[in-house]
Design a protein around this motif. Structure first.
Motif, short mmCIF file in Angstrom:
data_model
loop_
_atom_site.label_atom_id
_atom_site.label_comp_id
_atom_site.label_asym_id
_atom_site.label_seq_id
_atom_site.Cartn_x
_atom_site.Cartn_y
_atom_site.Cartn_z
N ILE A 12 41.55 27.61 45.12
CA ILE A 12 41.22 28.33 43.88
C ILE A 12 39.94 29.15 44.06
CG2 ILE A 12 40.42 27.96 41.49
CD1 ILE A 12 42.46 25.56 41.42
N THR A 13 38.93 28.52 44.68
CA THR A 13 37.66 29.22 44.91
C THR A 13 37.85 30.39 45.87
OG1 THR A 13 36.38 27.26 44.42
CG2 THR A 13 35.29 28.94 45.77
N ALA A 14 38.65 30.19 46.91
CA ALA A 14 38.90 31.28 47.87
C ALA A 14 39.62 32.43 47.17
CB ALA A 14 39.72 30.76 49.04
N ALA A 15 40.61 32.10 46.33
CA ALA A 15 41.35 33.14 45.61
C ALA A 15 40.42 33.91 44.68
CB ALA A 15 42.50 32.52 44.81
N ALA A 16 39.57 33.19 43.95
CA ALA A 16 38.65 33.84 43.02
C ALA A 16 37.66 34.73 43.77
CB ALA A 16 37.91 32.78 42.20
N ARG A 17 37.19 34.25 44.93
CA ARG A 17 36.22 35.05 45.69
C ARG A 17 36.87 36.34 46.18
NH1 ARG A 17 33.83 31.34 49.61
NH2 ARG A 17 32.85 30.49 47.75
N LEU A 18 38.07 36.23 46.73
CA LEU A 18 38.77 37.43 47.22
C LEU A 18 39.00 38.41 46.07
CD1 LEU A 18 41.34 35.76 49.62
CD2 LEU A 18 39.65 37.50 50.28
N LEU A 19 39.44 37.89 44.91
CA LEU A 19 39.67 38.77 43.76
C LEU A 19 38.38 39.47 43.36
CD1 LEU A 19 42.07 36.54 41.63
CD2 LEU A 19 42.60 38.83 42.50
N GLY A 20 37.30 38.72 43.30
CA GLY A 20 36.00 39.28 42.93
C GLY A 20 35.57 40.40 43.87
N GLN A 21 35.96 40.26 45.15
CA GLN A 21 35.60 41.30 46.15
C GLN A 21 36.51 42.52 46.05
OE1 GLN A 21 36.08 38.95 49.67
NE2 GLN A 21 34.08 37.97 49.52
N GLY A 22 37.53 42.46 45.21
CA GLY A 22 38.40 43.62 45.06
C GLY A 22 39.69 43.54 45.86
N SER A 23 39.94 42.37 46.50
CA SER A 23 41.19 42.21 47.25
C SER A 23 42.35 41.90 46.31
CB SER A 23 41.07 41.07 48.26
OG SER A 23 40.04 41.36 49.19
N LEU A 24 43.57 42.06 46.80
CA LEU A 24 44.77 41.70 46.03
C LEU A 24 45.18 40.28 46.41
CD1 LEU A 24 46.94 44.96 46.32
CD2 LEU A 24 45.14 44.37 44.67
N VAL A 25 45.32 39.42 45.40
CA VAL A 25 45.70 38.02 45.61
C VAL A 25 46.81 37.67 44.62
CG1 VAL A 25 44.94 35.62 45.58
CG2 VAL A 25 43.36 37.40 46.33
N ALA A 26 47.94 37.21 45.13
CA ALA A 26 49.02 36.78 44.25
C ALA A 26 48.80 35.32 43.87
CB ALA A 26 50.37 36.94 44.94
N PHE A 27 49.15 34.99 42.64
CA PHE A 27 49.04 33.59 42.21
C PHE A 27 50.18 33.28 41.24
CE2 PHE A 27 46.19 36.21 39.62
CZ PHE A 27 46.60 35.92 38.33
N GLY A 28 50.52 32.00 41.17
CA GLY A 28 51.61 31.59 40.28
C GLY A 28 51.13 31.52 38.85
N THR A 29 52.00 31.87 37.93
CA THR A 29 51.76 31.61 36.51
C THR A 29 52.99 30.85 36.03
OG1 THR A 29 52.86 33.51 35.51
CG2 THR A 29 50.62 33.87 36.36
#
Ligand code: AMP
Ligand code: MG
Length: 329
Positions: A12-29
């Motif tokens: 979760i932290t890695a996904a949030a960090r990547l998103l914050g940096q402007g990368s594209l990250v897919a996640f389940g909803t």
């Protein structure tokens, strides 16, 4: 190739960090996997459209950990507050006026409105809380194709275009959010989903016709306005009461007798179970039709009541012949 992140604290932290940096990250909803990216950064918004080959006239939905965060970007009147209180966190998207100081980039949609949602999935909300920015997250598939309901579906379609996928398991609802437009003179249902029109009308009273009386026609306001969407490559035949030997059957309830491959959406005719299985079923049979050189997929009828309205909406668009349509602005 995208990194596959486990849905634990570190992931979760890695996904949030990547998103914050402007990368594209897919996640389940709870609905389908979203292709997440910062909605406040025009370059990231452009990257989302490019990764999906999404037409620029199809606006993005922004995701938040709670209604308070959504309130920074959208104006909530009494009707919006009532719907958020009744259905959030959950599979309902609200189209609302942009708030003063709205952080969402202009390239995400029309100049005066935004679409916002608080997903019902706890892991998705944990990511959104940690990144603490509006996150645009259209379905993590190429535009017009079958929506992804597992991390493997995302990797198969967009693995070379995004930084990571957070593996949240299979999506429990399985079809996209219901979209309600509250910017016209009357509330209007733009896309049917798990939250039904009757659920909504029980909270806010009767809704208006599809365009809510705005009638601007300037922008595509619902994927439902695309005749072909959510589509497999195989020909899809609807309301099939029988299945030919050279077809594969998408079954809902007891299948007709015969020797053909079957994907069962729900043996007991349960609409929620069928919704959760719909896109995986279309993918499975699409691959099978291609592999075995069959003529197409035959889909058994699904009653158009309650959640069945949304299921039939997806199937009708998936069955529409030809190329995905585009609308000129
Ligand atoms: P999705 O393809 O699941 O990301 O859903 C996008 C859909 O949300 C669009 O096709 C519209 O129906 C709706 N939507 C998003 N933003 C807006 C907006 N600003 N105004 C009207 N509808 C919107
Ligand atoms: Mg989509």
């Amino acid at each position: 190739m995208a990194r596959l992140l486990a849905a634990d604290r570190a992931g979760i932290t890695a996904a949030a960090r990547l998103l914050g940096q402007g990368s594209l990250v897919a996640f389940g909803t709870e609905t389908v996997y979203g292709l997440g990216g910062r909605a406040d950064a025009d370059a990231t918004i452009a990257a989302i459209y490019a990764a999906k080959s999404r037409p620029a006239h199809n606006p993005l939905i922004c995701h938040y950990p709670d209604a308070e965060a959504a309130g920074r970007d959208a104006v909530f009147g009494p009707v919006a507050r009532a719907l958020a209180a009744a259905f959030w966190p959950g599979p309902l998207t609200l189209v609302l006026p942009r708030a003063p100081g709205c952080r969402i980039g202009r390239r995400a949609g029309p100049p005066d409105t935004v679409a916002v949602r608080v997903p019902g999935h706890a892991i998705a909300r944990a990511v959104l809380a940690e990144v603490a920015l509006p996150i645009a997250a259209p379905s993590a598939n190429r535009s017009g194709g079958i929506s992804p309901t597992t991390a493997q579906h995302v990797l198969a379609g967009l693995g070379d275009k995004i930084a990571a996928v957070l593996d949240c398991g299979a999506c429990p609802v399985g079809i996209e959010s219901t979209v309600v437009d509250l910017c016209g003179p009357r509330p209007a249902l733009l896309r049917p989903g798990f939250v039904t029109a009757a659920d909504i009308e029980a909270v806010i009273g009767p809704m208006g016709q599809e365009d809510g009386g705005r009638g601007d026609g300037r922008i595509l306001r619902a994927p439902g306005q695309l005749a072909r969407h959510y589509a497999p490559n195989a020909r899809l035949r609807l309301n099939a009461t029988g299945c030919d030997a050279n077809e594969a059957l998408l079954a809902f309830g007891p299948p007709p007798a015969g020797a053909f491959p079957v994907f069962q959406l729900s043996a007991t005719g349960d609409l929620a179970e069928a919704a959760a299985n719909l896109f995986a079923g279309l993918r499975t049979l699409d691959a099978l039709v291609a592999r075995a050189g069959l003529a197409g997929i035959a889909a058994m009828p699904i009653p158009a009541q309650g959640l069945g309205v949304a299921l039939n909406d997806r199937l009708t668009r998936a069955a529409h012949p030809g190329q995905p349509e585009t609308i000129r602005l």
